[in-house]
Enzyme design. Structure first.
Site, PDB file in Angstrom:
ATOM      1  CD  GLU A 114      10.328   1.553  -1.343  1.00 35.55           C
ATOM      2  OE1 GLU A 114       9.931   2.472  -1.931  1.00 35.55           O
ATOM      3  OE2 GLU A 114       9.703   1.207  -0.368  1.00 35.55           O
ATOM      4  CB  SER A 168       1.977   0.094 -12.618  1.00 36.86           C
ATOM      5  OG  SER A 168       0.667   0.457 -12.975  1.00 36.86           O
ATOM      6  CE  LYS A 221      12.411   5.422   0.187  1.00 37.43           C
ATOM      7  NZ  LYS A 221      12.127   4.907  -1.050  1.00 37.43           N
TER       8      LYS A 221
END
Length: 243
Positions: A110, A172, A37
């Site tokens: 990410e 999602s 990250k």
């Protein structure tokens, strides 16, 4: 694939859960995985960040690395400037990812927000890091209304920079999709210029780690190590026939 950059078409769309799913599938296949990250924003010192969520879901065999942390929930460059802290730059991201790649089978990088979110005052972005790494970019997108424009703009930004687009994951997918979401299943590959690479069910991040790891392969396509099939999914979840 040694390094895979994971970006999104915005914030809060499922990048971290998607990253965790890719990591979980790779770990289950016996691969060593690191998650990088570059810039964590909106999290206080000592509090769990995105890499901690990935480890919680995918397992402690994942190596977590965070390069910079800024307390305010802003773009990394803005958050760094307001905190009086040094920004994270593309060369640092590339160097860290390359070091991890020397000892891991897969490194997942990410990003924060979208592909062109600024990391510093000069306007450096995750795309610059991906170019230095010559790494493919996985795009995580929303399912609903408005996603087609964002996905197409991201795809065009990748193409204009000569970056490889490795697919779109719906971050999602709702239990009861509405008409726009169902139509988007068929339209997303067209506007992206690449196929769907997976669909993460809504609420996946709230599953127990055991449930998450058991289900991850069913949410991701073969290119990401899973068994999810885009054609079957589109046929089942796509738009109803007109009339």
């Amino acid at each position: 694939m040694t390094v895979l950059v994971v970006t999104g078409t915005g914030t809060e769309i499922g990048k971290t859960v998607t990253t965790a799913a890719v990591a979980a599938v790779a770990v289950r296949a016996g691969r060593s995985v690191a998650v990088l990250k570059p810039a964590q924003t909106g999290v206080a010192p000592g509090d769990p960040g995105d890499v901690d969520d990935v480890v919680r879901l995918a397992g402690d065999r994942v190596t977590p690395v965070e390069l910079g942390r800024y307390p305010e929930p802003l773009a990394p460059g803005t958050a760094a400037a307001r905190a009086g802290l040094p920004p994270v730059r593309p060369a640092q991201i590339a160097e860290a990812a390359q070091k991890l790649a020397a000892s891991h089978d897969l490194v997942l990088v990410e990003g924060a927000g979208g592909l062109l979110v600024h990391f510093d005052a000069e306007g450096s972005t995750l795309a610059d890091a991906a170019r230095l790494l010559d790494a493919p970019v996985l795009v995580v997108a929303r399912a609903g209304l408005g996603t087609l424009n964002s996905v197409q703009l991201t795809a065009e930004a990748l193409r204009s920079r000569g970056l490889r687009h490795s697919g779109v994951v719906i971050g999602s997918w709702p239990r009861e999709p509405d008409l726009a979401e169902r139509c988007n299943v068929a339209d997303l590959p067209r506007v992206a210029g690449v196929g769907l690479a997976g669909a993460i069910p809504a609420g996946a991040g709230t599953l127990t780690p055991q449930e998450f790891r058991a289900g991850a392969a069913r949410w991701l396509g073969p290119a990401l190590g899973g068994v999810w099939d885009a054609e079957t999914f589109t046929a089942a979840e796509g738009p109803p026939a007109f009339g």
